[in-house]
Design an enzyme around this catalytic site. Structure first.
Site, PDB file in Angstrom:
ATOM      1  N   GLY A   1       2.758   2.300  10.839  1.00  0.00           N
ATOM      2  CA  GLY A   1       3.683   3.422  10.696  1.00  0.00           C
ATOM      3  C   GLY A   1       4.395   3.803  11.980  1.00  0.00           C
ATOM      4  O   GLY A   1       5.020   4.859  12.060  1.00  0.00           O
TER       5      GLY A   1
ATOM      6  N   GLU B   1      -5.028  -5.005  10.493  1.00  0.00           N
ATOM      7  CA  GLU B   1      -4.001  -3.984  10.706  1.00  0.00           C
ATOM      8  C   GLU B   1      -4.272  -3.269  12.026  1.00  0.00           C
ATOM      9  O   GLU B   1      -5.083  -2.324  12.069  1.00  0.00           O
ATOM     10  CB  GLU B   1      -4.035  -2.959   9.566  1.00  0.00           C
ATOM     11  CG  GLU B   1      -3.773  -3.559   8.206  1.00  0.00           C
ATOM     12  CD  GLU B   1      -3.244  -2.505   7.225  1.00  0.00           C
ATOM     13  OE1 GLU B   1      -2.160  -2.728   6.689  1.00  0.00           O
ATOM     14  OE2 GLU B   1      -3.895  -1.462   7.037  1.00  0.00           O
TER      15      GLU B   1
ATOM     16  N   SER C   1       3.846  -2.071  10.357  1.00  0.00           N
ATOM     17  CA  SER C   1       5.300  -2.109  10.582  1.00  0.00           C
ATOM     18  C   SER C   1       5.909  -3.457  10.217  1.00  0.00           C
ATOM     19  O   SER C   1       6.850  -3.924  10.876  1.00  0.00           O
ATOM     20  CB  SER C   1       5.637  -1.711  12.025  1.00  0.00           C
ATOM     21  OG  SER C   1       5.202  -0.386  12.276  1.00  0.00           O
TER      22      SER C   1
ATOM     23  N   LYS D   1       0.039   4.202  -0.218  1.00  0.00           N
ATOM     24  CA  LYS D   1      -0.626   5.366   0.408  1.00  0.00           C
ATOM     25  C   LYS D   1      -0.413   6.598  -0.467  1.00  0.00           C
ATOM     26  O   LYS D   1      -0.409   6.478  -1.695  1.00  0.00           O
ATOM     27  CB  LYS D   1      -0.123   5.559   1.849  1.00  0.00           C
ATOM     28  CG  LYS D   1      -0.267   4.259   2.664  1.00  0.00           C
ATOM     29  CD  LYS D   1      -0.087   4.438   4.136  1.00  0.00           C
ATOM     30  CE  LYS D   1      -0.242   3.095   4.833  1.00  0.00           C
ATOM     31  NZ  LYS D   1      -0.150   3.190   6.280  1.00  0.00           N
TER      32      LYS D   1
ATOM     33  N   GLU E   1      -6.887   4.546   7.970  1.00  0.00           N
ATOM     34  CA  GLU E   1      -6.694   5.980   7.683  1.00  0.00           C
ATOM     35  C   GLU E   1      -7.932   6.569   7.015  1.00  0.00           C
ATOM     36  O   GLU E   1      -8.273   7.737   7.238  1.00  0.00           O
ATOM     37  CB  GLU E   1      -5.432   6.157   6.822  1.00  0.00           C
ATOM     38  CG  GLU E   1      -4.173   5.893   7.649  1.00  0.00           C
ATOM     39  CD  GLU E   1      -2.999   5.314   6.893  1.00  0.00           C
ATOM     40  OE1 GLU E   1      -2.994   5.339   5.642  1.00  0.00           O
ATOM     41  OE2 GLU E   1      -2.072   4.798   7.552  1.00  0.00           O
TER      42      GLU E   1
ATOM     43  N   ASN F   1       0.863  -1.185   0.000  1.00  0.00           N
ATOM     44  CA  ASN F   1       0.000   0.000   0.000  1.00  0.00           C
ATOM     45  C   ASN F   1       0.900   1.236   0.000  1.00  0.00           C
ATOM     46  O   ASN F   1       1.477   1.587   1.015  1.00  0.00           O
ATOM     47  CB  ASN F   1      -0.893  -0.037   1.254  1.00  0.00           C
ATOM     48  CG  ASN F   1      -1.775   1.191   1.357  1.00  0.00           C
ATOM     49  OD1 ASN F   1      -1.836   2.008   0.427  1.00  0.00           O
ATOM     50  ND2 ASN F   1      -2.453   1.326   2.482  1.00  0.00           N
TER      51      ASN F   1
ATOM     52  N   GLY G   1       5.069   1.357   4.647  1.00  0.00           N
ATOM     53  CA  GLY G   1       6.382   1.978   4.451  1.00  0.00           C
ATOM     54  C   GLY G   1       7.379   1.116   3.695  1.00  0.00           C
ATOM     55  O   GLY G   1       8.056   1.585   2.764  1.00  0.00           O
TER      56      GLY G   1
ATOM     57  N   HIS H   1      -9.482   0.996   4.973  1.00  0.00           N
ATOM     58  CA  HIS H   1      -8.209   1.219   5.669  1.00  0.00           C
ATOM     59  C   HIS H   1      -8.456   2.138   6.867  1.00  0.00           C
ATOM     60  O   HIS H   1      -9.277   3.058   6.796  1.00  0.00           O
ATOM     61  CB  HIS H   1      -7.181   1.843   4.719  1.00  0.00           C
ATOM     62  CG  HIS H   1      -5.796   1.801   5.284  1.00  0.00           C
ATOM     63  ND1 HIS H   1      -5.370   2.679   6.251  1.00  0.00           N
ATOM     64  CD2 HIS H   1      -4.769   0.952   5.062  1.00  0.00           C
ATOM     65  CE1 HIS H   1      -4.128   2.375   6.581  1.00  0.00           C
ATOM     66  NE2 HIS H   1      -3.738   1.334   5.874  1.00  0.00           N
TER      67      HIS H   1
END
Ligand code: 13P
Length: 253
Positions: free
Chosen positions: A176, A170, A216, A11, A100, A9, A238, A98
């Site tokens: 993150g 998640e 992570s 993002k 977010e 992802n 990430g 998600h």
């Protein structure tokens, strides 16, 4: 047996040219190095999809996903992107729910149920995200919270349709932050999700559904996470922005 999936992802990262370079590197490395039966999915920003689709189309292991979709089929919804648009540029999957999106755009379980339907009815595979905050975990309510997300957004689906959904667990506190769920925490939740699915749809169907871990995840911790009985891969943030790290994660089985 259920599929192993490693999805990246991106993002809101990478300009178009940076994204095309990253996608090319990933496809080349996957073609050269990935011998296991793992599906790799690149979840790019909307504006990258059509060009990245040309890079992945020659690969039988790398697929393309959008990061969201509108619950409306078309119309006066400025700034939104429809399922037909996503399909028309070559994506095969879409991330839904998600954390977010839930946090910053107030997406609700019922809204997500409508998006899941629209995606499935139009041949897009949902990667459905669930996960609890640290506060909910510390209260001991994490399993109930996550299974409620699944119940409200997915449990109206037929047996046939639920097997087309990939679930991504998640935990919000691991996204993150550099703090990864321990293997025990990940396995506990993945097992609880599979049992919850089995109660509704039966064990055979629950065993067909891929459940990914996200938060992570990196090359150093992916092997032990993916070795857990109910962890079928990862949704990587990430570390998916670096081709070497991402492909190393995909090779972690
Ligand atoms: P990180 O891997 O950066 O923690 O992000 C996880 C995630 O949110 C993937 O969707």
């Amino acid at each position: 047996m259920r599929k192993r999936v490693v999805a990246g992802n991106w993002k809101m990262n990478k300009t178009l040219n940076e994204g095309l370079a990253l996608a090319s590197e990933v496809v080349n490395m996957v073609n050269d190095e990935l011998t296991d039966d793992v599906s790799v999915i690149l979840c790019t920003p909307f504006v990258h999809l059509s060009q990245v689709s040309r890079i992945v189309e020659g690969s039988d292991k790398v697929f393309l996903a959008a990061q969201n979709v509108s619950e409306h089929p078309s119309g006066a919804y400025t700034g939104d992107i429809s399922v037909d648009m996503i399909k028309s540029v070559g994506a095969t999957h879409v991330i839904l729910g998600h954390s977010e999106r839930r946090e910053y755009h107030n997406e609700t379980n019922s809204q997500l149920a409508a998006r899941v339907d629209l995606a499935l009815n139009n041949g897009l595979g949902p990667i459905f995200c669930c996960g609890e905050s640290l506060e909910i975990r510390e209260e001991g309510n994490h399993v109930r919270f996550v299974t409620n997300q699944l119940e409200e957004s997915l449990f109206h689906l037929s047996e046939d349709d639920i097997t087309k959904v990939v679930i991504a667990y998640e935990p919000i506190w691991a996204i993150g932050t550099g703090v990864t769920a321990s293997t025990e925490q990940a396995q506990e939740m993945h097992k609880a999700i599979r049992e919850f699915l089995a109660n509704k749809y039966g064990a055979d169907i629950a065993n067909e559904i891929s459940i990914l871990y996200g938060g992570s995840c990196k090359p150093s911790n992916a092997p032990e996470l993916f070795a857990q009985a109910d962890v079928d891969g990862g949704l990587i943030g990430g570390a998916s922005l670096k081709s070497r790290d991402f492909v190393d994660i995909a090779k972690s089985y």
